[in-house]
Design a protein around this motif. Structure first.
Motif, PDB file in Angstrom:
ATOM      1  N   VAL A  47       0.832  -1.211   0.000  1.00 35.57           N
ATOM      2  CA  VAL A  47       0.000   0.000   0.000  1.00 35.57           C
ATOM      3  C   VAL A  47       0.862   1.256   0.000  1.00 35.57           C
ATOM      4  CG1 VAL A  47      -2.020  -1.080   1.048  1.00 35.57           C
ATOM      5  CG2 VAL A  47      -0.258  -0.098   2.520  1.00 35.57           C
ATOM      6  N   PHE A  48       2.032   1.190   0.617  1.00 32.85           N
ATOM      7  CA  PHE A  48       2.946   2.331   0.586  1.00 32.85           C
ATOM      8  C   PHE A  48       3.523   2.501  -0.814  1.00 32.85           C
ATOM      9  CE2 PHE A  48       6.965   4.495   0.825  1.00 32.85           C
ATOM     10  CZ  PHE A  48       6.742   5.524   1.730  1.00 32.85           C
ATOM     11  N   VAL A  49       3.984   1.409  -1.407  1.00 33.12           N
ATOM     12  CA  VAL A  49       4.568   1.463  -2.748  1.00 33.12           C
ATOM     13  C   VAL A  49       3.560   2.027  -3.747  1.00 33.12           C
ATOM     14  CG1 VAL A  49       5.485   0.070  -4.642  1.00 33.12           C
ATOM     15  CG2 VAL A  49       6.219  -0.386  -2.292  1.00 33.12           C
ATOM     16  N   GLN A  50       2.332   1.589  -3.669  1.00 32.99           N
ATOM     17  CA  GLN A  50       1.295   2.074  -4.582  1.00 32.99           C
ATOM     18  C   GLN A  50       1.064   3.574  -4.420  1.00 32.99           C
ATOM     19  OE1 GLN A  50      -1.951  -0.504  -3.548  1.00 32.99           O
ATOM     20  NE2 GLN A  50      -0.956  -2.315  -4.439  1.00 32.99           N
ATOM     21  N   ALA A  51       1.021   4.037  -3.177  1.00 24.23           N
ATOM     22  CA  ALA A  51       0.800   5.463  -2.928  1.00 24.23           C
ATOM     23  C   ALA A  51       1.966   6.293  -3.454  1.00 24.23           C
ATOM     24  CB  ALA A  51       0.611   5.700  -1.425  1.00 24.23           C
ATOM     25  N   ARG A  52       3.169   5.773  -3.291  1.00 27.36           N
ATOM     26  CA  ARG A  52       4.348   6.491  -3.770  1.00 27.36           C
ATOM     27  C   ARG A  52       4.381   6.541  -5.287  1.00 27.36           C
ATOM     28  NH1 ARG A  52      10.683   4.932  -2.421  1.00 27.36           N
ATOM     29  NH2 ARG A  52      11.601   6.838  -3.283  1.00 27.36           N
ATOM     30  N   GLN A  53       4.110   5.408  -5.931  1.00 27.47           N
ATOM     31  CA  GLN A  53       4.160   5.356  -7.389  1.00 27.47           C
ATOM     32  C   GLN A  53       3.089   6.230  -8.029  1.00 27.47           C
ATOM     33  OE1 GLN A  53       3.942   1.129  -8.138  1.00 27.47           O
ATOM     34  NE2 GLN A  53       6.172   0.868  -8.042  1.00 27.47           N
ATOM     35  N   SER A  54       1.959   6.376  -7.365  1.00 31.10           N
ATOM     36  CA  SER A  54       0.867   7.198  -7.908  1.00 31.10           C
ATOM     37  C   SER A  54       1.064   8.680  -7.656  1.00 31.10           C
ATOM     38  CB  SER A  54      -0.465   6.765  -7.289  1.00 31.10           C
ATOM     39  OG  SER A  54      -0.524   7.125  -5.908  1.00 31.10           O
ATOM     40  N   GLY A  55       2.072   9.039  -6.843  1.00 31.84           N
ATOM     41  CA  GLY A  55       2.310  10.438  -6.509  1.00 31.84           C
ATOM     42  C   GLY A  55       1.414  10.968  -5.411  1.00 31.84           C
ATOM     43  N   ALA A  56       0.726  10.081  -4.699  1.00 32.85           N
ATOM     44  CA  ALA A  56      -0.190  10.506  -3.644  1.00 32.85           C
ATOM     45  C   ALA A  56       0.530  10.979  -2.388  1.00 32.85           C
ATOM     46  CB  ALA A  56      -1.142   9.358  -3.280  1.00 32.85           C
ATOM     47  N   ILE A  57       1.803  10.602  -2.232  1.00 33.74           N
ATOM     48  CA  ILE A  57       2.583  11.020  -1.073  1.00 33.74           C
ATOM     49  C   ILE A  57       3.950  11.515  -1.531  1.00 33.74           C
ATOM     50  CG2 ILE A  57       1.458   9.492   0.601  1.00 33.74           C
ATOM     51  CD1 ILE A  57       3.766   7.505   0.193  1.00 33.74           C
ATOM     52  N   ARG A  58       4.599  12.315  -0.662  1.00 38.23           N
ATOM     53  CA  ARG A  58       5.939  12.821  -0.929  1.00 38.23           C
ATOM     54  C   ARG A  58       6.912  12.101  -0.005  1.00 38.23           C
ATOM     55  NH1 ARG A  58       5.982  18.969   0.054  1.00 38.23           N
ATOM     56  NH2 ARG A  58       4.489  18.415   1.690  1.00 38.23           N
ATOM     57  N   VAL A  59       7.948  11.523  -0.590  1.00 34.59           N
ATOM     58  CA  VAL A  59       8.853  10.664   0.167  1.00 34.59           C
ATOM     59  C   VAL A  59      10.281  11.200   0.086  1.00 34.59           C
ATOM     60  CG1 VAL A  59       9.837   8.337   0.309  1.00 34.59           C
ATOM     61  CG2 VAL A  59       7.403   8.629  -0.210  1.00 34.59           C
ATOM     62  N   THR A  60      10.977  11.162   1.230  1.00 32.66           N
ATOM     63  CA  THR A  60      12.395  11.479   1.308  1.00 32.66           C
ATOM     64  C   THR A  60      13.116  10.284   1.912  1.00 32.66           C
ATOM     65  OG1 THR A  60      11.925  13.831   1.658  1.00 32.66           O
ATOM     66  CG2 THR A  60      14.137  13.060   2.212  1.00 32.66           C
ATOM     67  N   GLN A  61      14.185   9.828   1.250  1.00 26.49           N
ATOM     68  CA  GLN A  61      14.940   8.676   1.742  1.00 26.49           C
ATOM     69  C   GLN A  61      16.152   9.125   2.560  1.00 26.49           C
ATOM     70  OE1 GLN A  61      15.332   5.079  -0.859  1.00 26.49           O
ATOM     71  NE2 GLN A  61      14.879   6.548  -2.486  1.00 26.49           N
ATOM     72  N   PHE A  62      16.387   8.408   3.654  1.00 25.07           N
ATOM     73  CA  PHE A  62      17.566   8.613   4.482  1.00 25.07           C
ATOM     74  C   PHE A  62      18.283   7.281   4.640  1.00 25.07           C
ATOM     75  CE2 PHE A  62      14.683  12.019   5.563  1.00 25.07           C
ATOM     76  CZ  PHE A  62      15.501  13.134   5.639  1.00 25.07           C
ATOM     77  N   LYS A  63      19.528   7.321   5.104  1.00 21.49           N
ATOM     78  CA  LYS A  63      20.347   6.117   5.166  1.00 21.49           C
ATOM     79  C   LYS A  63      19.833   5.105   6.182  1.00 21.49           C
ATOM     80  CE  LYS A  63      24.793   6.437   5.119  1.00 21.49           C
ATOM     81  NZ  LYS A  63      26.183   6.862   5.426  1.00 21.49           N
ATOM     82  N   GLY A  64      19.190   5.547   7.254  1.00 21.61           N
ATOM     83  CA  GLY A  64      18.768   4.590   8.269  1.00 21.61           C
ATOM     84  C   GLY A  64      17.865   5.205   9.301  1.00 21.61           C
ATOM     85  N   ASN A  65      17.672   4.455  10.397  1.00 24.73           N
ATOM     86  CA  ASN A  65      16.742   4.874  11.446  1.00 24.73           C
ATOM     87  C   ASN A  65      17.166   6.186  12.105  1.00 24.73           C
ATOM     88  OD1 ASN A  65      14.991   2.348  11.590  1.00 24.73           O
ATOM     89  ND2 ASN A  65      17.005   1.477  11.927  1.00 24.73           N
ATOM     90  N   GLU A  66      18.444   6.275  12.466  1.00 27.80           N
ATOM     91  CA  GLU A  66      18.918   7.466  13.167  1.00 27.80           C
ATOM     92  C   GLU A  66      18.711   8.715  12.335  1.00 27.80           C
ATOM     93  OE1 GLU A  66      23.188   9.176  14.687  1.00 27.80           O
ATOM     94  OE2 GLU A  66      22.642   7.130  15.297  1.00 27.80           O
ATOM     95  N   GLU A  67      19.068   8.652  11.066  1.00 27.80           N
ATOM     96  CA  GLU A  67      18.927   9.821  10.191  1.00 27.80           C
ATOM     97  C   GLU A  67      17.456  10.226  10.056  1.00 27.80           C
ATOM     98  OE1 GLU A  67      20.693   7.177   9.612  1.00 27.80           O
ATOM     99  OE2 GLU A  67      22.742   7.778   9.139  1.00 27.80           O
ATOM    100  N   ASN A  68      16.564   9.242   9.951  1.00 25.90           N
ATOM    101  CA  ASN A  68      15.142   9.558   9.841  1.00 25.90           C
ATOM    102  C   ASN A  68      14.612  10.215  11.106  1.00 25.90           C
ATOM    103  OD1 ASN A  68      13.336   8.891   7.469  1.00 25.90           O
ATOM    104  ND2 ASN A  68      14.704   7.121   7.444  1.00 25.90           N
TER     105      ASN A  68
END
Length: 254
Positions: free
Chosen positions: A139-160
């Motif tokens: 459900v997350f992948v689908q929302a991301r691919q459709s542009g329904a959410i804005r996502v930022t990637q970080f290296k790991g838990n601490e950075e997030n």
């Protein structure tokens, strides 16, 4: 060399030797810290096999992808912890569940006023952090691919978590226990805890859930190993029924 941690349940001349491998870098479930294998699943398996006194069980850490390859080729007997995956057809037996892992949405408390119960519609105006390479729910992948959410990637838990504390993101999607365990760790770290003090993080949604298991591969299994699999299953079921499994989790999250 990493310390190997045998669990000697009987004298070696009487107990049947069993070796199980665990992911060496999957905190808080299984990981190596200062040469010691530890984690929620490690403690669960240790507790279970400590009552199986007819076996001499040794737990060894291994990189996860290597562990899967060794299992697939029948070079190791058992490995934990794997989800049920159709592409892992070489797995011949999944143990009783260790835990159910949940992919959850955690957000700063300020953005959850009012609550946001509708995924992904209620999250389109927020910046959501994820770990690079983390296997997200469908459900997350689908929302991301459709542009329904804005996502930022970080290296790991601490950075997030630091990004949340700094206001660079509004929410974080990851495994629930991983978020909670890392949050507690950072709140105790004297180098970081001041920046974490104002972070009021709340779980808003669960996106998916799946069980994790000790798994066994296609190699030849003798009568002793077959009996061990059945005995381990029985102990893991009893762990869940008695509340022991839940108590192990609580120790890591307190």
């Amino acid at each position: 060399m990493l310390a190997l941690l045998p669990l000697l349940c009987m004298p070696a001349s009487q107990a049947a030797p069993i070796v199980l491998y665990a992911d060496e870098a999957f905190p808080p479930y299984s990981y190596v810290e200062r040469g010691r294998l530890k984690g929620i699943y490690v403690d669960q398996v240790r507790a279970a096999v400590s009552r199986l006194k007819q076996y001499q069980v040794e737990l060894r850490p291994i990189p996860w992808e290597r562990g899967l390859a060794e299992l697939a080729h029948g070079r190791i007997f058992g490995l934990f912890a794997s989800y049920r995956r159709s592409e892992r057809s070489y797995i011949t037996h999944y143990s009783a569940p260790l835990q159910h892992e949940h992919v959850a949405v955690f957000c700063r408390q300020q953005v959850l006023q009012p609550p946001r119960p509708d995924w992904p519609r209620d999250y389109g105006d927020l910046r959501i952090g994820i770990n690079q390479g983390f296997a997200m729910s469908d459900v997350f992948v689908q929302a991301r691919q459709s542009g329904a959410i804005r996502v930022t990637q970080f290296k790991g838990n601490e950075e997030n978590l630091l990004a949340l504390a700094a206001g660079r993101t509004h929410c974080y999607v990851n495994d629930r226990f991983s978020i909670l365990w890392n949050l507690k760790r950072l709140q105790r770290d004297p180098r970081i805890k001041a920046s974490m003090a104002a972070l009021d993080l709340r779980e808003s949604l669960t996106l998916s859930s799946e069980s994790a298991h000790v798994v066994f591969g296609p190699g030849e299994i003798d009568a002793t190993q077959k009996a061990f699999i059945a005995d381990l299953d029985r102990e893991l079921v009893e762990q869940s029924r008695s509340g022991e499994a839940q108590a192990i989790v609580a120790r890591y999250l307190k």
